[in-house]
Design a protein around this motif. Sequence first.
Motif, PDB file in Angstrom:
ATOM      1  N   GLU A  23       0.828  -1.205   0.000  1.00 22.36           N
ATOM      2  CA  GLU A  23       0.000   0.000   0.000  1.00 22.36           C
ATOM      3  C   GLU A  23       0.864   1.257   0.000  1.00 22.36           C
ATOM      4  O   GLU A  23       0.538   2.263  -0.635  1.00 22.36           O
ATOM      5  N   GLY A  24       1.983   1.203   0.727  1.00 26.63           N
ATOM      6  CA  GLY A  24       2.903   2.330   0.701  1.00 26.63           C
ATOM      7  C   GLY A  24       3.498   2.551  -0.679  1.00 26.63           C
ATOM      8  O   GLY A  24       3.652   3.693  -1.131  1.00 26.63           O
ATOM      9  N   LEU A  25       3.837   1.446  -1.361  1.00 24.99           N
ATOM     10  CA  LEU A  25       4.352   1.558  -2.731  1.00 24.99           C
ATOM     11  C   LEU A  25       3.298   2.159  -3.657  1.00 24.99           C
ATOM     12  O   LEU A  25       3.591   3.050  -4.463  1.00 24.99           O
ATOM     13  N   CYS A  26       2.084   1.658  -3.545  1.00 21.27           N
ATOM     14  CA  CYS A  26       1.008   2.156  -4.418  1.00 21.27           C
ATOM     15  C   CYS A  26       0.739   3.638  -4.164  1.00 21.27           C
ATOM     16  O   CYS A  26       0.453   4.396  -5.105  1.00 21.27           O
ATOM     17  N   ALA A  27       0.840   4.046  -2.911  1.00 20.61           N
ATOM     18  CA  ALA A  27       0.624   5.459  -2.593  1.00 20.61           C
ATOM     19  C   ALA A  27       1.701   6.342  -3.217  1.00 20.61           C
ATOM     20  O   ALA A  27       1.475   7.527  -3.469  1.00 20.61           O
ATOM     21  N   GLY A  28       2.877   5.782  -3.457  1.00 19.15           N
ATOM     22  CA  GLY A  28       3.956   6.560  -4.052  1.00 19.15           C
ATOM     23  C   GLY A  28       3.975   6.541  -5.564  1.00 19.15           C
ATOM     24  O   GLY A  28       4.823   7.203  -6.191  1.00 19.15           O
ATOM     25  N   LEU A  29       3.055   5.795  -6.189  1.00 19.45           N
ATOM     26  CA  LEU A  29       3.041   5.711  -7.653  1.00 19.45           C
ATOM     27  C   LEU A  29       2.764   7.044  -8.347  1.00 19.45           C
ATOM     28  O   LEU A  29       3.345   7.316  -9.405  1.00 19.45           O
ATOM     29  N   PRO A  30       1.864   7.891  -7.827  1.00 21.42           N
ATOM     30  CA  PRO A  30       1.663   9.193  -8.493  1.00 21.42           C
ATOM     31  C   PRO A  30       2.952  10.009  -8.599  1.00 21.42           C
ATOM     32  O   PRO A  30       3.205  10.649  -9.629  1.00 21.42           O
ATOM     33  N   ALA A  31       3.774   9.981  -7.552  1.00 19.62           N
ATOM     34  CA  ALA A  31       5.046  10.705  -7.619  1.00 19.62           C
ATOM     35  C   ALA A  31       5.967  10.089  -8.674  1.00 19.62           C
ATOM     36  O   ALA A  31       6.682  10.799  -9.389  1.00 19.62           O
ATOM     37  N   LEU A  32       5.941   8.775  -8.769  1.00 19.43           N
ATOM     38  CA  LEU A  32       6.728   8.091  -9.794  1.00 19.43           C
ATOM     39  C   LEU A  32       6.244   8.475 -11.191  1.00 19.43           C
ATOM     40  O   LEU A  32       7.041   8.758 -12.092  1.00 19.43           O
ATOM     41  N   ASP A  33       4.941   8.484 -11.354  1.00 24.85           N
ATOM     42  CA  ASP A  33       4.332   8.874 -12.629  1.00 24.85           C
ATOM     43  C   ASP A  33       4.721  10.306 -12.998  1.00 24.85           C
ATOM     44  O   ASP A  33       5.122  10.584 -14.142  1.00 24.85           O
ATOM     45  N   ASN A  34       4.646  11.206 -12.046  1.00 22.35           N
ATOM     46  CA  ASN A  34       5.001  12.610 -12.317  1.00 22.35           C
ATOM     47  C   ASN A  34       6.473  12.758 -12.694  1.00 22.35           C
ATOM     48  O   ASN A  34       6.822  13.550 -13.582  1.00 22.35           O
ATOM     49  N   LYS A  68      -2.089   6.732 -17.275  1.00 17.54           N
ATOM     50  CA  LYS A  68      -3.107   6.369 -16.288  1.00 17.54           C
ATOM     51  C   LYS A  68      -3.323   4.863 -16.250  1.00 17.54           C
ATOM     52  O   LYS A  68      -3.392   4.249 -15.168  1.00 17.54           O
ATOM     53  N   ALA A  69      -3.400   4.253 -17.440  1.00 18.02           N
ATOM     54  CA  ALA A  69      -3.590   2.797 -17.497  1.00 18.02           C
ATOM     55  C   ALA A  69      -2.403   2.068 -16.887  1.00 18.02           C
ATOM     56  O   ALA A  69      -2.558   1.050 -16.200  1.00 18.02           O
ATOM     57  N   TRP A  70      -1.209   2.586 -17.125  1.00 17.57           N
ATOM     58  CA  TRP A  70      -0.015   1.926 -16.577  1.00 17.57           C
ATOM     59  C   TRP A  70      -0.031   1.940 -15.059  1.00 17.57           C
ATOM     60  O   TRP A  70       0.206   0.910 -14.418  1.00 17.57           O
ATOM     61  N   ILE A  71      -0.320   3.095 -14.460  1.00 18.11           N
ATOM     62  CA  ILE A  71      -0.329   3.194 -13.002  1.00 18.11           C
ATOM     63  C   ILE A  71      -1.390   2.266 -12.421  1.00 18.11           C
ATOM     64  O   ILE A  71      -1.165   1.592 -11.401  1.00 18.11           O
ATOM     65  N   GLU A  72      -2.544   2.187 -13.059  1.00 21.20           N
ATOM     66  CA  GLU A  72      -3.595   1.292 -12.571  1.00 21.20           C
ATOM     67  C   GLU A  72      -3.160  -0.171 -12.654  1.00 21.20           C
ATOM     68  O   GLU A  72      -3.425  -0.962 -11.739  1.00 21.20           O
ATOM     69  N   LEU A  73      -2.499  -0.533 -13.750  1.00 18.30           N
ATOM     70  CA  LEU A  73      -2.056  -1.919 -13.917  1.00 18.30           C
ATOM     71  C   LEU A  73      -0.949  -2.274 -12.924  1.00 18.30           C
ATOM     72  O   LEU A  73      -0.900  -3.392 -12.408  1.00 18.30           O
ATOM     73  N   VAL A  74      -0.041  -1.335 -12.666  1.00 20.77           N
ATOM     74  CA  VAL A  74       1.015  -1.587 -11.677  1.00 20.77           C
ATOM     75  C   VAL A  74       0.401  -1.773 -10.299  1.00 20.77           C
ATOM     76  O   VAL A  74       0.778  -2.688  -9.547  1.00 20.77           O
ATOM     77  N   THR A  75      -0.543  -0.913  -9.963  1.00 22.66           N
ATOM     78  CA  THR A  75      -1.220  -1.031  -8.662  1.00 22.66           C
ATOM     79  C   THR A  75      -1.864  -2.401  -8.519  1.00 22.66           C
ATOM     80  O   THR A  75      -1.731  -3.067  -7.486  1.00 22.66           O
ATOM     81  N   ARG A  76      -2.553  -2.816  -9.560  1.00 23.57           N
ATOM     82  CA  ARG A  76      -3.210  -4.125  -9.515  1.00 23.57           C
ATOM     83  C   ARG A  76      -2.182  -5.257  -9.428  1.00 23.57           C
ATOM     84  O   ARG A  76      -2.363  -6.226  -8.687  1.00 23.57           O
ATOM     85  N   ALA A  77      -1.082  -5.152 -10.200  1.00 22.12           N
ATOM     86  CA  ALA A  77      -0.070  -6.210 -10.208  1.00 22.12           C
ATOM     87  C   ALA A  77       0.594  -6.343  -8.839  1.00 22.12           C
ATOM     88  O   ALA A  77       0.835  -7.463  -8.358  1.00 22.12           O
ATOM     89  N   TRP A  78       0.911  -5.214  -8.218  1.00 19.80           N
ATOM     90  CA  TRP A  78       1.537  -5.282  -6.901  1.00 19.80           C
ATOM     91  C   TRP A  78       0.582  -5.863  -5.860  1.00 19.80           C
ATOM     92  O   TRP A  78       0.991  -6.648  -4.999  1.00 19.80           O
ATOM     93  N   ARG A  79      -0.690  -5.498  -5.952  1.00 15.01           N
ATOM     94  CA  ARG A  79      -1.650  -6.039  -4.983  1.00 15.01           C
ATOM     95  C   ARG A  79      -1.920  -7.518  -5.236  1.00 15.01           C
ATOM     96  O   ARG A  79      -2.141  -8.289  -4.284  1.00 15.01           O
ATOM     97  N   GLU A  80      -1.906  -7.925  -6.497  1.00 16.01           N
ATOM     98  CA  GLU A  80      -2.093  -9.347  -6.794  1.00 16.01           C
ATOM     99  C   GLU A  80      -0.938 -10.183  -6.263  1.00 16.01           C
ATOM    100  O   GLU A  80      -1.099 -11.374  -5.986  1.00 16.01           O
TER     101      GLU A  80
END
Length: 765
Positions: A23-34, A68-80
């Motif tokens: 969850e901490g990684l996923c929360a940091g994805l927007p900063a990575l995207d930016n 946007k699609a990439w960040i969503e897919l990464v979030t899903r992959a990490w949670r899976e």
Amino acid sequence: MDLKPTTTDHRRLAQLARQRFVEGLCAGLPALDNRVHEFLTELMGQTATQREMQQRRDAWMSYQAHRKAWIELVTRAWREALLPQSATAAMPLDGGLELVGDDVVENKLLASRIALTVVEHVGAPFDAARQRTQYLEGRELSGRDVLRPETLCLRLVEPWLEAGLKREDMQLVLDPLQRQLGELALAQYQALARLYDQQGVAAAEGLRALVRRPLGTGASRHGALGPDSGGATLGRETPFPATLVAQPGAMPAPKAGARPGAAGLANPLAYARQRAQGVMVQLRRLLTLPLTGGDMAQAPPASPALVHALADERVAADLYYSDMATLVEDYSPQAVVHVAQVVRERAAEFKKKAGTASEKAIIEVVALMFQSILSEDRIPPAVRVWFARLQVPVLRVALAEPEFFSDLAHPARQLIDRMGSCVLGFDASAIGGTALETEVRRIVQVIEQYPETGKRVFELVLAEFEKFLAKFLTERQSTSRIVSVAQQVEQRETLAIQYTIELRNLLKDMPVRDEIREFLFKSWAEVLAMSAVRDGPQHADTVAYKQAAVDLVWAASAKPNRADRTRVIQQLPALLQRLRQGLVLTGVTGAPQDAQIKLLTDTLAEAFLSKTASIAQEHIDAMARRLANLEDFISEDMLGDMPLSADNIELLLGIDASAIHVIADNGVPVPEDVLAWAQRLPLGVWFTVDHNGASAHVQYVWHSRRKQLHLFAAMDGSSYLLQLKRLGAYLQAGLLVAQEEESLTLRATRDALTKLDANPERLFE
């Protein structure tokens, strides 16, 4: 207060830690995207070539559309990745056999590259989190565990492609991406440490003694070593499986997905050498022979009684070979048992003659090493019987040259390793009476009877054995034919590159139309190369094709006077016929050939009506002279990467290439140290290759002169021809793995140390 929960509580805490980590990684994805978006935006504003600027613009637009699609897919992959392994479709990372394609390999390579920087950021915190999690669960983290950096990176790369982004674009943003990910992961590993601290889980320092690991999945079947008396622990947890080797060229690949250490991922070969050297250092400590600045101290002269005993063995060897013509060699399993007993008895006699404890220790270690080699039932008895005769020559070297116990590249070790690695692929019935068995016997005889007793004799016969292998491994008819074709493939591709370079130089200052240039560079250079390989560079057909290039350049230039136009009209039919013949030579027929000829005739027609100045005749004549003897001017210094096509195999000699798996370079970057590793692989070593989901047992039998092509042959007659970079990629990804994860003498050394660790008193008895 230390935590002492039930086993269920342990696992729940470990799973909670993973959930908070993800969850901490996923929360940091927007900063990575930016950060990625900012980098691409900055990159677009930088000056570069038109092509590079267009590539950057395309990458920026593509990222805008798919980020946007990439960040969503990464979030899903990490949670899976948090799901039980049986419930997730994640690609296995543990190095087992997998049904994998090129994309899977390329994804792993790219993910490994990103993981390198991530590991540099998180090395110590990750190790602490890993050890504490393993303590809670009572087992090691699996290769697919979300806590592993390589898992995070792979589940970052795969969604990038799923989202519709290109792998080349990720290469473009690799630097900011991996650094930002490293910072993000570091923060989460540190948060994980704070959680464990709050729950009272013991610190990593207190767990190192509890979390231990055997020497690796491919360790010797005889067991692993414990810590040595000097404090070096060979059984400690390591970034890679224990891939121990006795020579730099024979290093097997780390298993795909093996957890990299900060230095290990960057250079797994160096790490493997370090691990192997650890065994040697432990041996040196055991023998109590001093080290001075990394160099071995000069050994004192052997005791007179021991020297006399060794001399008697030399005389006995001479008598043996003098009577050899009348002897009937016994290569039965019972004979192997007998020679093993002789090795033991001979060592006992030598120890009685030894004058120092150091001599006794050396004699015992050498004897134990040979006992281990003789117990290796995968080596045919006919070879083991001859290996046993090397005990005394090796003992002489070990007594006189202490570096034998520390130098992984000592020629005595290398020779035994090379012979052993070659014969491990044969059963007793297959090798008996073969040239390989005869060569092993000849080498042993030379060593036993050679006037000198030092490593010089091993150096000489090692060189002879390498030359023998180069010939022996390609003698089989099917293999020799493939080698012949492969040599011609390399020659053809080399010439094609050279011809293209030279044609570019020749036409650099000539007013030649772009259509003609492209045809000469892309098509006619291939024709010249094919003809030169098949018929020779000065064959009538090759000479005619060279002249056709000159005639085409002249015909495509402006023709302002009537005489030149008349000459073009007269020569054009023959020229076009020659061009068609050449294209047929490279497999261009039918509609593709017609399209190329039409483009040329249209260009010639425009030149015919042009009123501009023509190319000076002296330039045409100079080009003709240069092309006529082009091979005298070109060299390999001009070469870049050599292309390879599976079609070239059948085109060259017209043979059926169905049994040849041509695995050409595919543009995936491979680190330079891995390429160097691939180029140092020794001939004769057996590997398991995993190609397109099928696994095969193959032997490395040949490489081309420039080491751009490498051939592996299977016992069923099929072959695998790999280009250099693809070979490196297969080694790095664990798709080509050496059958033996450690060399014969190193495994024997380890076995000897195991026995001595259990019974050290035997050294000095």
